[in-house]
Design a protein around this motif. Structure first.
Motif, PDB file in Angstrom:
ATOM      1  N   UNK A 572       0.829  -1.206   0.000  1.00  0.00           N
ATOM      2  CA  UNK A 572       0.000   0.000   0.000  1.00  0.00           C
ATOM      3  C   UNK A 572       0.865   1.257   0.000  1.00  0.00           C
ATOM      4  N   UNK A 573       1.932   1.248   0.781  1.00  0.00           N
ATOM      5  CA  UNK A 573       2.788   2.433   0.841  1.00  0.00           C
ATOM      6  C   UNK A 573       3.465   2.679  -0.500  1.00  0.00           C
ATOM      7  N   UNK A 574       3.847   1.601  -1.184  1.00  0.00           N
ATOM      8  CA  UNK A 574       4.537   1.744  -2.469  1.00  0.00           C
ATOM      9  C   UNK A 574       3.584   1.941  -3.636  1.00  0.00           C
ATOM     10  N   UNK A 575       2.254   1.885  -3.359  1.00  0.00           N
ATOM     11  CA  UNK A 575       1.272   2.109  -4.404  1.00  0.00           C
ATOM     12  C   UNK A 575       1.024   0.910  -5.292  1.00  0.00           C
ATOM     13  N   UNK A 576       1.354  -0.280  -4.831  1.00  0.00           N
ATOM     14  CA  UNK A 576       1.161  -1.508  -5.618  1.00  0.00           C
ATOM     15  C   UNK A 576      -0.204  -2.122  -5.287  1.00  0.00           C
ATOM     16  N   UNK A 577      -1.237  -1.648  -5.979  1.00  0.00           N
ATOM     17  CA  UNK A 577      -2.611  -2.061  -5.677  1.00  0.00           C
ATOM     18  C   UNK A 577      -2.813  -3.553  -5.909  1.00  0.00           C
ATOM     19  N   UNK A 609      -7.547  -2.039   7.626  1.00  0.00           N
ATOM     20  CA  UNK A 609      -6.413  -1.194   7.244  1.00  0.00           C
ATOM     21  C   UNK A 609      -6.370  -1.000   5.729  1.00  0.00           C
ATOM     22  N   UNK A 610      -6.607  -2.075   4.977  1.00  0.00           N
ATOM     23  CA  UNK A 610      -6.590  -2.009   3.518  1.00  0.00           C
ATOM     24  C   UNK A 610      -7.642  -1.024   3.001  1.00  0.00           C
ATOM     25  N   UNK A 611      -8.871  -1.189   3.468  1.00  0.00           N
ATOM     26  CA  UNK A 611      -9.956  -0.356   2.947  1.00  0.00           C
ATOM     27  C   UNK A 611      -9.852   1.090   3.444  1.00  0.00           C
ATOM     28  N   UNK A 612      -9.413   1.290   4.666  1.00  0.00           N
ATOM     29  CA  UNK A 612      -9.239   2.655   5.171  1.00  0.00           C
ATOM     30  C   UNK A 612      -8.161   3.379   4.367  1.00  0.00           C
ATOM     31  N   UNK A 613      -7.082   2.675   4.050  1.00  0.00           N
ATOM     32  CA  UNK A 613      -6.019   3.281   3.246  1.00  0.00           C
ATOM     33  C   UNK A 613      -6.530   3.737   1.893  1.00  0.00           C
ATOM     34  N   UNK A 614      -7.566   3.050   1.389  1.00  0.00           N
ATOM     35  CA  UNK A 614      -8.148   3.409   0.100  1.00  0.00           C
ATOM     36  C   UNK A 614      -9.364   4.318   0.249  1.00  0.00           C
ATOM     37  N   UNK A 615      -9.609   4.817   1.464  1.00  0.00           N
ATOM     38  CA  UNK A 615     -10.700   5.761   1.700  1.00  0.00           C
ATOM     39  C   UNK A 615     -12.078   5.151   1.638  1.00  0.00           C
ATOM     40  N   UNK A 754       4.537  12.454  -1.890  1.00  0.00           N
ATOM     41  CA  UNK A 754       4.736  11.369  -2.862  1.00  0.00           C
ATOM     42  C   UNK A 754       3.743  10.235  -2.623  1.00  0.00           C
ATOM     43  N   UNK A 755       3.509   9.898  -1.343  1.00  0.00           N
ATOM     44  CA  UNK A 755       2.555   8.836  -1.048  1.00  0.00           C
ATOM     45  C   UNK A 755       1.140   9.241  -1.464  1.00  0.00           C
ATOM     46  N   UNK A 756       0.793  10.511  -1.256  1.00  0.00           N
ATOM     47  CA  UNK A 756      -0.553  10.978  -1.600  1.00  0.00           C
ATOM     48  C   UNK A 756      -0.849  10.745  -3.078  1.00  0.00           C
ATOM     49  N   UNK A 757       0.146  10.954  -3.949  1.00  0.00           N
ATOM     50  CA  UNK A 757      -0.054  10.736  -5.376  1.00  0.00           C
ATOM     51  C   UNK A 757      -0.256   9.253  -5.679  1.00  0.00           C
ATOM     52  N   UNK A 758       0.556   8.421  -5.062  1.00  0.00           N
ATOM     53  CA  UNK A 758       0.401   6.964  -5.275  1.00  0.00           C
ATOM     54  C   UNK A 758      -0.946   6.489  -4.741  1.00  0.00           C
ATOM     55  N   UNK A 759      -1.332   6.995  -3.603  1.00  0.00           N
ATOM     56  CA  UNK A 759      -2.583   6.575  -2.968  1.00  0.00           C
ATOM     57  C   UNK A 759      -3.796   7.023  -3.779  1.00  0.00           C
ATOM     58  N   UNK A 760      -3.727   8.206  -4.383  1.00  0.00           N
ATOM     59  CA  UNK A 760      -4.838   8.702  -5.202  1.00  0.00           C
ATOM     60  C   UNK A 760      -5.088   7.769  -6.383  1.00  0.00           C
ATOM     61  N   UNK A 761      -4.018   7.287  -7.001  1.00  0.00           N
ATOM     62  CA  UNK A 761      -4.178   6.355  -8.121  1.00  0.00           C
ATOM     63  C   UNK A 761      -4.789   5.037  -7.660  1.00  0.00           C
ATOM     64  N   UNK A 762      -4.376   4.558  -6.478  1.00  0.00           N
ATOM     65  CA  UNK A 762      -4.935   3.308  -5.955  1.00  0.00           C
ATOM     66  C   UNK A 762      -6.413   3.462  -5.628  1.00  0.00           C
ATOM     67  N   UNK A 763      -6.795   4.597  -5.062  1.00  0.00           N
ATOM     68  CA  UNK A 763      -8.211   4.816  -4.728  1.00  0.00           C
ATOM     69  C   UNK A 763      -9.080   4.816  -5.975  1.00  0.00           C
ATOM     70  N   UNK A 764      -8.603   5.440  -7.028  1.00  0.00           N
ATOM     71  CA  UNK A 764      -9.363   5.451  -8.276  1.00  0.00           C
ATOM     72  C   UNK A 764      -9.525   4.036  -8.819  1.00  0.00           C
ATOM     73  N   UNK A 765      -8.457   3.270  -8.777  1.00  0.00           N
ATOM     74  CA  UNK A 765      -8.506   1.879  -9.233  1.00  0.00           C
ATOM     75  C   UNK A 765      -9.495   1.073  -8.388  1.00  0.00           C
ATOM     76  N   UNK A 766      -9.486   1.278  -7.096  1.00  0.00           N
ATOM     77  CA  UNK A 766     -10.373   0.543  -6.189  1.00  0.00           C
ATOM     78  C   UNK A 766     -11.836   0.866  -6.478  1.00  0.00           C
TER      79      UNK A 766
END
Length: 845
Positions: A572-577, A609-615, A754-766
């Protein structure tokens, strides 16, 4: 088949008035039958149930059902007669303490119910249940409001089952409804071949208040007349006299004494009667079966007394000599021990103050199966042992300390263990006490880790020569990690993080022989978690994989799952959904295959933790998100659940609620220190205060987390919060009261961005994946089912749906069960959530 079950109740009055109430209750998901003893609650439900076509599951609750595993086993047996597939599924699993397991149970139940099986689930003697976990299970089952299922809850007291009590979602049947009226009283007397005229009937109702028990006793014996002076309300001494004359003195003396002895216990197993009864056991059982105030639970082979009859027998204990009482408890304790019922055995031995056998039974009581309630009972007993006995038997102090650890009174446990170790070391323990000292050292290692100090290394070195063969302390499946992070810093002095790598290697060498298989993989997990804090990501994967390999071969499920959880956190930290999804699937599969109930909370927390990280708070298990209420029976590894709950509140902008959860967490952490949990708690508090506009307090809380980490250059636990952490770092830089290291703040800001950018992409994918997953389900619904689905969303009743759509009530129910079955939904709320996620209500009708 059912008629055979109730063939013995020839005296039951046909009460059409009460049956009509139950008929009305079948439209509700939940019916409570609440009245005091002697109101015929169970009889009324039985009489109704034998005339219905519903599958009947009858679970008579006993005090032993306060142990979740026992409750689950007995519930499975209760279901076996009518729903054998459900019983088999329950028998293979464990009590659904975790929400994922509970949801799986609901799915299994739904599959059976929605195949045309209408069921009546009866929980009898609900007042016996006080265990919070079981009450939450019952509350969740009721709130599910499943089609084709009606739950009847019989109790002497008002049930504590959440908001459902008194909110209109259930039908209440109380004393007023169960009291006999004139017509029913006349019927009752005819059952006993007696006549009651209008005048006598009126006097009986006035004197007894229509109380069924008193009326039965009077009607069953011609000598009992209304003028015997009950007074305006029935009193126990009058009923006791009726018990005395009709259900006691008529028995032989030996049987009287046996009944008094059996009143010592709550629920009497058939085997226990054989252990205590010196006469003809077959004749005894036959005599008990004929007594209408003694019932038999077929699923557990136990007799139980009607409460007032039990109270009456309890008052007869003076008939027994002290020696007879002691002999009864002693035989019962031995019998319970031989069957593995160690808690019941402890009760028996405590009643006669048989300390030696008490300790023997205590030795066999599995530690990981002790609830807080049972642990506190045992601790209360141990604290009352005579000082002279405790001095001669040091193991009592060891058990006291272990129970204090179970109750998270770490400081007190440490004091007892330290004093005990000093005493044994000074004496120079004889061979038979070397194992005791070895156990003391192991417990002190546990205490040192809870206190986040390095004393455990010294105790490991002391313990090693006591057990050269190794592996004698723990069973192979002991939980040594549980649902907690093992890494910690004892303080924030510079270089402490590097020193911890050295410490864990030394501890690994010193403790290699201490635990046997239990704890296998612990040091690798600690190294992996320390590597994560140091952002050595290659080492995280290497050592977490080693931890999985070593722990898996030893059956250390908690260590395996914690290592997987760390891999998930890294992905999750590295943005690997995709990697994160894959690891979560591994965790779920492993948990199911392990079949260990103790690790289900870990699965829920990891999923949370997984779902909270993805909002996405909608997918977080309800007991973690605050919907089901966090458990009050605080586990040894408390912390993760509160963090997930606080984050859910924070994401939903309920900052006050999140802050309150964290304040509660702080009160828990005063007793035991979990470094990672405390750092995270300070950070979330700072974010909540910042969002509420209280900048000064927000920066102060941020400062608390900073002071625990900055000198060891730990950044990652801050960066994981993304963009909100950027704002917090800016606020810290802008103030002048606290002297933050600006380079540290710059790095936090940079990594969080940097994490915020990776996390935004993961949230969209989710979000995109969620729509695709549910769309296939919606496409299976027929046009008529889609119409019914919209009616469900509008909150219409079945009658209203039938009127609007022009179909029968049976047709409406059939469509609803088809919808639930196709969507994999448990109830109306679940179906609406799935449909709404797919935009079905946005389409043109």
């Amino acid at each position: 088949m059912k008629r055979k079950l109730w063939a013995q109740f020839d005296w039951v009055v046909n009460r059409e008035r009460v049956d009509a109430m139950f008929d009305a209750g079948m439209a509700y998901p939940f019916v409570t039958v609440v009245a005091g003893p002697g109101y015929g609650k169970s009889t009324a439900v039985m009489d109704y149930a034998r005339n219905t076509n519903r599958k009947l599951i009858w679970h008579h609750l006993l005090m032993i059902d306060n142990e979740p595993d026992c409750f689950w086993a007995r519930a499975a047996e209760a279901a076996r007669r009518e729903l054998p597939k459900l019983a088999d599924a329950m028998a293979k699993g464990k009590f659904p303490e975790a929400s994922g397991d509970f949801h799986a149970f609901l799915k299994s139940l739904a599959r059976i119910l929605y195949q045309g099986n209408e069921a009546l689930l009866v929980f009898d003697s609900g007042e016996s249940i006080t265990n919070e976990k079981i009450l939450l299970f019952l509350d969740g089952l009721i709130k599910a409001e499943m089609e084709n299922l009606c739950i009847i809850y019989i109790s002497n007291v008002r049930p504590e089952l959440g908001h459902l009590v008194g909110d209109g979602h259930h039908l209440q049947i109380g004393p007023g409804e169960l009291q006999f009226n004139r017509h029913e009283t006349i019927q009752l007397f005819r059952k006993y071949r007696r006549q009651a005229g209008d005048g006598e009937c009126a006097r009986l109702l006035e004197l007894t208040g229509g109380w069924p028990l008193a009326l039965h006793l009077i009607a069953s014996h011609p000598s009992n007349k209304a003028h015997h002076g009950f007074g305006e309300t029935p009193h126990f001494h009058v009923i006791a006299e009726l018990f005395q004359q009709n259900y006691f003195v008529e028995y032989e003396t030996a049987f009287q004494l046996l009944l008094v002895k059996l009143s010592f216990f709550d629920g009497v197993p058939l085997g226990l009667i054989q252990a205590i009864d010196t006469g003809n056991t077959v004749q005894t059982v036959d005599e008990m079966t004929r007594n209408i105030f003694i019932s038999y639970d077929y699923s557990q082979s136990r007799f139980y007394f009607q409460k007032m009859y039990h109270d009456f027998l309890s008052q007869k204990r003076a008939m027994l000599s002290d020696e007879e009482k002691r002999d009864t408890y002693s035989k019962a304790g031995s019998w319970f021990c031989s069957r593995g019922f160690y808690l019941e055995a402890l009760y028996c031995y405590w009643e006669i103050r048989d300390y030696s056998h008490y300790i023997d039974a205590m030795t066999h009581l599995p530690r990981k199966r002790r609830s807080r309630r049972s642990a506190n009972m045992v601790l209360e007993h141990l604290n009352q042992f005579p000082e002279s006995y405790v001095w001669e038997h040091e193991i009592v102090d060891l058990y006291r300390a272990l129970l204090y650890i179970n109750d998270m009174e770490i400081e007190r446990a440490g004091e007892i263990l330290t004093a005990l170790a000093d005493r044994l070391e000074t004496q120079g323990p004889p061979p038979e006490k070397r194992l005791l000292l070895e156990n003391v050292y192991i417990a002190l290692i546990e205490v040192s880790f809870f206190q986040n100090n390095l004393d455990g290394l010294g105790y490991a070195l002391k313990a090693r020569p006591l057990m050269p063969e190794g592996g004698r302390i723990r069973s192979d499946d002991s939980m040594v990690v549980g649902n907690s992070t093992v890494f910690f810093l004892p303080d924030n002095t510079p270089g402490r993080l590097e020193a911890m790598f050295v410490f864990i290697r030394q501890f690994s060498d010193a403790s290699r022989h201490l635990y046997g298989k239990s704890g296998r993989g612990f040091t690798e997990l600690f190294t992996a978690e320390a590597s994560y804090a140091a952002e050595r990501f290659g080492d995280v994967l290497e050592y977490s994989s080693r931890a999985v390999f070593r722990a898996q071969e030893a059956g250390q499920h908690d260590i395996v799952l914690n290592a997987f959880t760390l891999q998930l956190r890294l992905a999750l930290f590295q943005g690997n959904y995709d990697t994160a999804r894959s690891v979560l699937a591994k965790i779920t599969d492993y948990t199911e295959q392990a079949g260990c109930a103790d690790v289900y909370p870990l699965l829920d927390c990891t999923a949370g933790m997984f779902f909270v990280s993805l909002g996405d708070t909608s997918e977080v298990p309800s007991w973690l998100s605050g919907g089901g209420g966090l458990p009050t029976d605080i586990p040894m590894d408390a912390g993760r659940d509160r963090i997930i709950c606080a984050l859910c509140h924070y994401l939903e902008e309920r900052y006050t609620e999140a802050y309150a959860v964290l304040l509660e967490l702080e009160s828990i952490l005063r007793e035991h220190r979990q470094w990672c949990v405390r750092v995270t708690s300070h950070i979330i508090k700072a974010l909540c205060l910042h969002s509420m506009g209280n900048m000064q307090k927000a920066v102060r809380s941020f400062w608390d987390a900073y002071n625990m980490t900055w000198q060891n250059n730990i950044i990652i636990c801050f960066a994981e919060f993304g963009r909100p952490m950027e704002f917090l770092a800016d606020a810290a830089r802008a103030q002048t009261e606290m002297d933050f290291d600006t380079q540290w703040l710059d790095r936090v800001h940079r990594e969080a961005s940097a994490f915020a950018k990776r996390n935004s992409a993961m949230r969209k994918r989710h979000r995109n994946d969620a729509v695709i997953r549910h769309k296939a389900r919606m496409d299976e619904l027929t046009p008529r089912e889609l119409e019914v689905m919209r009616c469900l969303a509008e909150g219409l009743t079945r009658d209203e749906m039938g009127s609007i759509l022009g179909i029968s009530l049976h047709g409406v129910k059939k469509h609803i069960t088809n919808i639930y079955d196709k969507l994999g939904a448990v109830n109306r709320v679940d179906a609406i959530r799935i449909a709404d996620a797919n935009g079905i209500f946005d389409k043109k009708q």
